[in-house]
Design a protein around this motif. Structure first.
Motif, short mmCIF file in Angstrom:
data_model
loop_
_atom_site.label_atom_id
_atom_site.label_comp_id
_atom_site.label_asym_id
_atom_site.label_seq_id
_atom_site.Cartn_x
_atom_site.Cartn_y
_atom_site.Cartn_z
N TYR A 78 0.81 -1.21 0.00
CA TYR A 78 0.00 0.00 0.00
C TYR A 78 0.85 1.27 0.00
O TYR A 78 0.32 2.36 0.17
CB TYR A 78 -0.96 0.00 1.19
CG TYR A 78 -2.15 -0.91 0.97
CD1 TYR A 78 -3.23 -0.48 0.19
CD2 TYR A 78 -2.20 -2.18 1.50
CE1 TYR A 78 -4.32 -1.31 -0.03
CE2 TYR A 78 -3.29 -3.01 1.28
CZ TYR A 78 -4.34 -2.57 0.52
OH TYR A 78 -5.43 -3.39 0.29
N LYS A 79 2.15 1.09 -0.15
CA LYS A 79 3.10 2.22 -0.25
C LYS A 79 3.02 3.15 0.96
O LYS A 79 3.07 4.37 0.83
CB LYS A 79 2.89 2.99 -1.55
CG LYS A 79 3.14 2.13 -2.78
CD LYS A 79 2.83 2.86 -4.06
CE LYS A 79 3.12 2.05 -5.29
NZ LYS A 79 2.63 0.72 -5.39
N ILE A 80 2.91 2.54 2.17
CA ILE A 80 2.91 3.31 3.40
C ILE A 80 4.32 3.86 3.61
O ILE A 80 5.31 3.16 3.44
CB ILE A 80 2.50 2.42 4.60
CG1 ILE A 80 1.10 1.86 4.38
CG2 ILE A 80 2.59 3.19 5.91
CD1 ILE A 80 0.00 2.87 4.19
N LYS A 81 4.37 5.15 3.95
CA LYS A 81 5.68 5.79 4.12
C LYS A 81 5.71 6.59 5.41
O LYS A 81 4.69 6.74 6.09
CB LYS A 81 6.01 6.65 2.92
CG LYS A 81 5.02 7.75 2.64
CD LYS A 81 5.30 8.41 1.30
CE LYS A 81 4.33 9.52 0.99
NZ LYS A 81 2.94 9.24 1.16
N ASN A 82 6.87 7.09 5.75
CA ASN A 82 7.08 7.87 6.96
C ASN A 82 6.06 9.00 7.07
O ASN A 82 5.85 9.74 6.11
CB ASN A 82 8.50 8.45 6.92
CG ASN A 82 9.17 8.41 8.26
OD1 ASN A 82 8.76 7.69 9.16
ND2 ASN A 82 10.20 9.20 8.40
N GLY A 83 5.41 9.10 8.23
CA GLY A 83 4.46 10.18 8.47
C GLY A 83 3.03 9.91 8.03
O GLY A 83 2.14 10.71 8.30
#
Length: 95
Positions: A78-83
């Protein structure tokens, strides 16, 4: 893989959480979050509780499905990234 820090929203509270492995399944991530927040898997009447992860896409909330087309999905998928802000959604299943 590097760890990321997300903001988890649950019942009007926000929690900062570190995710060490984005390739862990969504189902495993939910289990870890429920344990970390010391939430129950049953309500006061003994009915099972199911939790889902979602995210606000700006216009709508998107539910992060644990399985798609027979494949376990991960936060990486799901392309979860920092923040990123994820929402823990509680669903009580009436008996």
């Amino acid at each position: 893989m590097e760890e990321v820090e997300i903001v988890l929203v649950y019942q009007d509270n926000k929690y900062s959480m570190k995710v060490e492995d984005l390739t862990k399944s969504i189902a495993d991530a939910i289990k870890e979050i429920v344990v970390a927040l010391q939430l129950s898997w049953r309500d006061g009447g003994g009915n099972p509780i199911t939790y889902h992860l979602g995210r606000n896409t700006g216009e709508d909330e998107e539910i992060l499905r644990p399985r798609t087309k027979g494949k376990d999905q991960t936060l990486f998928d799901y392309k979860i990234k920092n923040g990123d802000e994820l929402i823990l959604i509680k669903e009580v299943i009436a008996g």
